[in-house]
Design a protein around this motif. Structure first.
Motif, PDB file in Angstrom:
ATOM      1  N   ILE A 196       0.871  -1.178   0.000  1.00 36.82           N
ATOM      2  CA  ILE A 196       0.000   0.000   0.000  1.00 36.82           C
ATOM      3  C   ILE A 196       0.905   1.223   0.000  1.00 36.82           C
ATOM      4  N   SER A 197       0.841   1.978  -1.082  1.00 33.73           N
ATOM      5  CA  SER A 197       1.723   3.140  -1.248  1.00 33.73           C
ATOM      6  C   SER A 197       0.911   4.421  -1.228  1.00 33.73           C
ATOM      7  N   PHE A 198       1.446   5.426  -0.511  1.00 35.43           N
ATOM      8  CA  PHE A 198       0.748   6.698  -0.374  1.00 35.43           C
ATOM      9  C   PHE A 198       1.475   7.785  -1.174  1.00 35.43           C
ATOM     10  N   PHE A 199       0.694   8.577  -1.882  1.00 34.88           N
ATOM     11  CA  PHE A 199       1.233   9.676  -2.683  1.00 34.88           C
ATOM     12  C   PHE A 199       0.447  10.949  -2.369  1.00 34.88           C
ATOM     13  N   GLY A 200       1.146  12.067  -2.466  1.00 39.62           N
ATOM     14  CA  GLY A 200       0.507  13.357  -2.241  1.00 39.62           C
ATOM     15  C   GLY A 200       0.218  14.050  -3.543  1.00 39.62           C
ATOM     16  N   GLY A 201      -1.036  14.396  -3.769  1.00 37.97           N
ATOM     17  CA  GLY A 201      -1.426  15.167  -4.943  1.00 37.97           C
ATOM     18  C   GLY A 201      -1.373  16.649  -4.636  1.00 37.97           C
ATOM     19  N   LYS A 202      -2.077  17.429  -5.410  1.00 38.29           N
ATOM     20  CA  LYS A 202      -2.066  18.882  -5.239  1.00 38.29           C
ATOM     21  C   LYS A 202      -2.582  19.257  -3.848  1.00 38.29           C
ATOM     22  N   GLY A 203      -1.843  20.145  -3.183  1.00 38.11           N
ATOM     23  CA  GLY A 203      -2.264  20.652  -1.883  1.00 38.11           C
ATOM     24  C   GLY A 203      -1.796  19.841  -0.695  1.00 38.11           C
ATOM     25  N   ILE A 204      -1.116  18.713  -0.945  1.00 34.27           N
ATOM     26  CA  ILE A 204      -0.565  17.907   0.145  1.00 34.27           C
ATOM     27  C   ILE A 204       0.924  18.221   0.257  1.00 34.27           C
ATOM     28  N   GLY A 205       1.359  18.590   1.442  1.00 34.00           N
ATOM     29  CA  GLY A 205       2.754  18.974   1.636  1.00 34.00           C
ATOM     30  C   GLY A 205       3.701  17.794   1.586  1.00 34.00           C
ATOM     31  N   THR A 206       4.984  18.115   1.461  1.00 38.91           N
ATOM     32  CA  THR A 206       6.051  17.116   1.469  1.00 38.91           C
ATOM     33  C   THR A 206       6.965  17.369   2.666  1.00 38.91           C
ATOM     34  N   ILE A 207       7.348  16.309   3.362  1.00 36.49           N
ATOM     35  CA  ILE A 207       8.237  16.430   4.516  1.00 36.49           C
ATOM     36  C   ILE A 207       9.653  16.736   4.023  1.00 36.49           C
ATOM     37  N   THR A 208      10.239  17.827   4.535  1.00 42.47           N
ATOM     38  CA  THR A 208      11.592  18.208   4.089  1.00 42.47           C
ATOM     39  C   THR A 208      12.603  18.256   5.233  1.00 42.47           C
ATOM     40  N   ARG A 209      12.150  18.043   6.479  1.00 44.41           N
ATOM     41  CA  ARG A 209      13.066  18.104   7.621  1.00 44.41           C
ATOM     42  C   ARG A 209      12.890  16.876   8.494  1.00 44.41           C
ATOM     43  N   GLU A 210      14.005  16.460   9.089  1.00 42.54           N
ATOM     44  CA  GLU A 210      13.957  15.361  10.048  1.00 42.54           C
ATOM     45  C   GLU A 210      13.191  15.798  11.301  1.00 42.54           C
ATOM     46  N   GLY A 211      12.668  14.817  12.032  1.00 41.45           N
ATOM     47  CA  GLY A 211      12.012  15.103  13.295  1.00 41.45           C
ATOM     48  C   GLY A 211      10.521  14.879  13.282  1.00 41.45           C
ATOM     49  N   MET A 212       9.940  14.722  12.093  1.00 42.49           N
ATOM     50  CA  MET A 212       8.521  14.421  11.997  1.00 42.49           C
ATOM     51  C   MET A 212       8.317  12.911  12.086  1.00 42.49           C
ATOM     52  N   SER A 213       7.058  12.497  12.247  1.00 40.88           N
ATOM     53  CA  SER A 213       6.770  11.060  12.346  1.00 40.88           C
ATOM     54  C   SER A 213       6.866  10.371  10.986  1.00 40.88           C
ATOM     55  N   ILE A 214       6.901  11.165   9.925  1.00 41.37           N
ATOM     56  CA  ILE A 214       7.002  10.655   8.552  1.00 41.37           C
ATOM     57  C   ILE A 214       8.397  10.994   8.020  1.00 41.37           C
ATOM     58  N   PRO A 215       9.048  10.068   7.290  1.00 41.63           N
ATOM     59  CA  PRO A 215      10.404  10.348   6.787  1.00 41.63           C
ATOM     60  C   PRO A 215      10.456  11.498   5.781  1.00 41.63           C
ATOM     61  N   VAL A 216      11.606  12.110   5.679  1.00 45.32           N
ATOM     62  CA  VAL A 216      11.850  13.170   4.697  1.00 45.32           C
ATOM     63  C   VAL A 216      11.577  12.631   3.293  1.00 45.32           C
ATOM     64  N   GLY A 217      10.922  13.449   2.490  1.00 42.87           N
ATOM     65  CA  GLY A 217      10.600  13.077   1.114  1.00 42.87           C
ATOM     66  C   GLY A 217       9.219  12.477   0.952  1.00 42.87           C
ATOM     67  N   GLU A 218       8.618  12.050   2.045  1.00 37.82           N
ATOM     68  CA  GLU A 218       7.283  11.444   1.996  1.00 37.82           C
ATOM     69  C   GLU A 218       6.204  12.530   1.988  1.00 37.82           C
ATOM     70  N   PRO A 219       5.028  12.236   1.433  1.00 30.02           N
ATOM     71  CA  PRO A 219       3.917  13.184   1.557  1.00 30.02           C
ATOM     72  C   PRO A 219       3.463  13.285   2.997  1.00 30.02           C
ATOM     73  N   ALA A 220       2.969  14.449   3.376  1.00 30.50           N
ATOM     74  CA  ALA A 220       2.574  14.706   4.764  1.00 30.50           C
ATOM     75  C   ALA A 220       1.197  14.086   5.048  1.00 30.50           C
ATOM     76  N   ILE A 221       1.174  12.780   4.974  1.00 34.08           N
ATOM     77  CA  ILE A 221      -0.011  12.000   5.336  1.00 34.08           C
ATOM     78  C   ILE A 221       0.379  11.280   6.619  1.00 34.08           C
TER      79      ILE A 221
END
Length: 367
Positions: A91-116
Motif C-alpha cells: 500500500i503506497s501513499f502519494f501526495g497530490g495537489k495541496g498535500i505537503g512534502t516532509i523536508t526536515r527530520e524530526g517528523m513522524s514521517i520520513p523526509v521526502g514522503e507526503p505529509a499524510i
C-alpha cells in the motif's frame, strides 16, 4: 442554555471514506452516497461521498470535510482520494495537489514522503484490508487543492512541510475547540528543531517575541511558537531532553509565568497587575505607586509608573529571573530556562543571566 457542540471528522477520516467508496465501486460495482467506517477511536462514522469518478484501472472519490463546530481551516474543502490496484501487495501513499512534502527530520514521517500522518495511513490501511487480500495492494493519492493556500495559515512552513497541508487525525474525530489538538499541533516544532541539532531553543508566545528573536539574530529554526501553552511546551521540551529554553515575549504574557501561571490565556490566568505591584513593592515602591498600578488596565500602562519610580533596571530583570526560576521549577530543573521581556513595540525591557548565557550559546547579536 448551553449549546451542544457538534463533532466532525478529520481529513484522515475523509480520505479513508474516499478509499472505501472507491473500493466499493471497484470490488462490488457499488456507487454509494455515503460510507460507514470505524474511526481509530472506535467510534462509528457515516461520511457522505460527494462524487465518485471512474478512472482507468481505478477511481477517485471526493469528500467534503465537515469539522462540526470546530473552527478548522479545512472545513468545507474537497478532499480527493484516488486509488489504483496493484499486484505487489504494498500500500503506497502519494501526495497530490495541496498535500505537503516532509523536508526536515524530526517528523513522524520520513523526509521526502507526503505529509499524510500515521493515523490516517492506519485508518486507510484498515479500510483497504477489509476489501483486499494481503497479496494485493494499491496506490493511494490524496489531494486537497485548497491546501496550497491554506498551508500558509498553518505551522507547516515552520515545520518544513512544503507545498501544502498535512492529512491529519489521531482519532478520526474532530472535537469542537479541542485544546489538546491545538497543543499537539505545536510540539512537532520542537521535534524538527531537535532533529536539526538545536538543543537550545527559543520559545515565543506570539509575533512580538518572534520579531525580537529574529532581530537578535537567533536561529530561525530554533524559534518555537508556544501560543498560550507555555507549560505544555516546557513539559515537552524537558521530555525531549533539551539543554535550554529561552523565553522571549511581551511583559503581559511572561509576567504571568513569573507568578507561576503556565497557561497564559486571559480566561485561564491573569495576576499581571498583582505581580507587578508585588515586585514593585518589594523594590521599595510606596503605597501611592501601588495604587496607580492597580488603576491600570494593561501592563503597558504600568510601564510609565515603573519609570517614574526609577525601577526599570531592577524590576524587569527580577521578573525575568523569577519567570525562569518558576519555569525550571515547573520541569523539576530538567532544563535551563532564561527569559527576555519586551514591550508591544519590541523594545527589550529586561533579561536575566540565564537568558544572556543561552543567547551567547545561540550566537546572538545584541548590538
Amino acid at each position: 442554555m448551553t449549546k451542544n457542540m457538534r463533532s466532525g471528522y478529520t481529513t484522515g477520516s475523509c480520505a479513508a471514506a474516499g478509499t472505501k467508496a472507491v473500493l466499493l465501486y471497484l470490488q462490488k460495482n457499488i456507487i454509494s452516497n455515503s460510507v460507514s467506517l470505524n474511526a481509530l477511536s472506535g467510534e462509528k462514522l457515516s461520511i457522505p461521498i460527494k462524487r465518485l469518478t471512474p478512472l482507468a484501472g481505478g477511481a477517485c472519490a471526493e469528500v467534503i470535510k465537515d469539522a462540526g463546530d470546530d473552527p478548522d481551516i479545512t472545513n468545507g474543502v474537497s478532499i480527493f482520494t484516488e486509488l489504483h490496484l496493484n499486484d505487489t501487495g504494498n500500500i503506497s501513499f502519494f501526495g497530490g495537489k495541496g498535500i505537503g512534502t516532509i523536508t526536515r527530520e524530526g517528523m513522524s514521517i520520513p523526509v521526502g514522503e507526503p505529509a499524510i500522518n500515521l493515523g490516517p495511513r492506519k485508518m486507510i490501511t484498515n479500510v483497504i484490508r477489509e476489501f483486499l487480500p494481503e497479496n494485493q495492494g494499491c496506490d493511494i493519492t490524496i489531494s486537497i487543492p485548497a491546501g496550497v493556500e491554506l498551508a500558509k495559515r498553518t505551522l507547516n512552513p515552520v515545520l518544513g512541510i512544503k507545498g501544502g497541508i498535512s492529512v491529519i487525525g489521531t482519532s478520526g474525530i474532530v472535537r469542537p475547540m479541542s485544546e489538546e489538538g491545538f497543543k499537539n499541533s505545536l510540539t512537532p516544532q520542537i521535534d524538527v528543531a531537535y532533529a536539526a541539532g538545536l538543543f537550545n531553543q527559543v520559545f515565543v508566545p506570539g509575533k512580538i517575541g518572534e520579531n525580537i528573536a529574529i532581530k537578535l539574530g537567533l536561529p530561525k529554526q530554533a524559534i518555537i511558537q508556544t501560543s498560550n501553552f507555555i507549560g505544555h511546551m516546557l513539559d515537552y521540551a524537558a521530555q525531549k531532553k533539551l539543554k535550554s529554553v529561552l523565553l522571549v515575549g511581551h511583559l503581559g504574557k511572561l509576567v504571568k509565568v513569573a507568578a507561576g501561571n503556565f497557561h497564559t490565556h486571559s480566561k485561564i490566568s491573569d495576576a499581571r497587575l498583582e505581580t507587578l505591584a508585588a515586585y514593585s513593592a518589594l523594590l521599595g515602591m510606596d503605597q501611592s505607586g501601588i495604587k496607580k498600578i492597580f488603576s491600570c488596565v494593561t501592563t503597558e500602562a504600568v510601564m510609565p509608573i515603573i519609570s517614574d519610580y526609577k525601577l526599570d533596571d531592577k524590576l524587569y530583570p527580577l521578573l525575568c529571573q523569577r519567570a525562569s526560576f518558576r519555569s525550571m521549577q515547573h520541569v523539576y530543573n530538567d532544563l535551563t530556562v532564561g527569559t527576555i521581556m519586551v514591550t508591544l513595540k519590541g523594545t527589550i525591557l529586561g533579561m536575566d543571566e540565564n537568558a544572556k548565557k543561552i543567547g551567547r550559546e545561540l550566537h546572538w547579536n545584541t548590538k
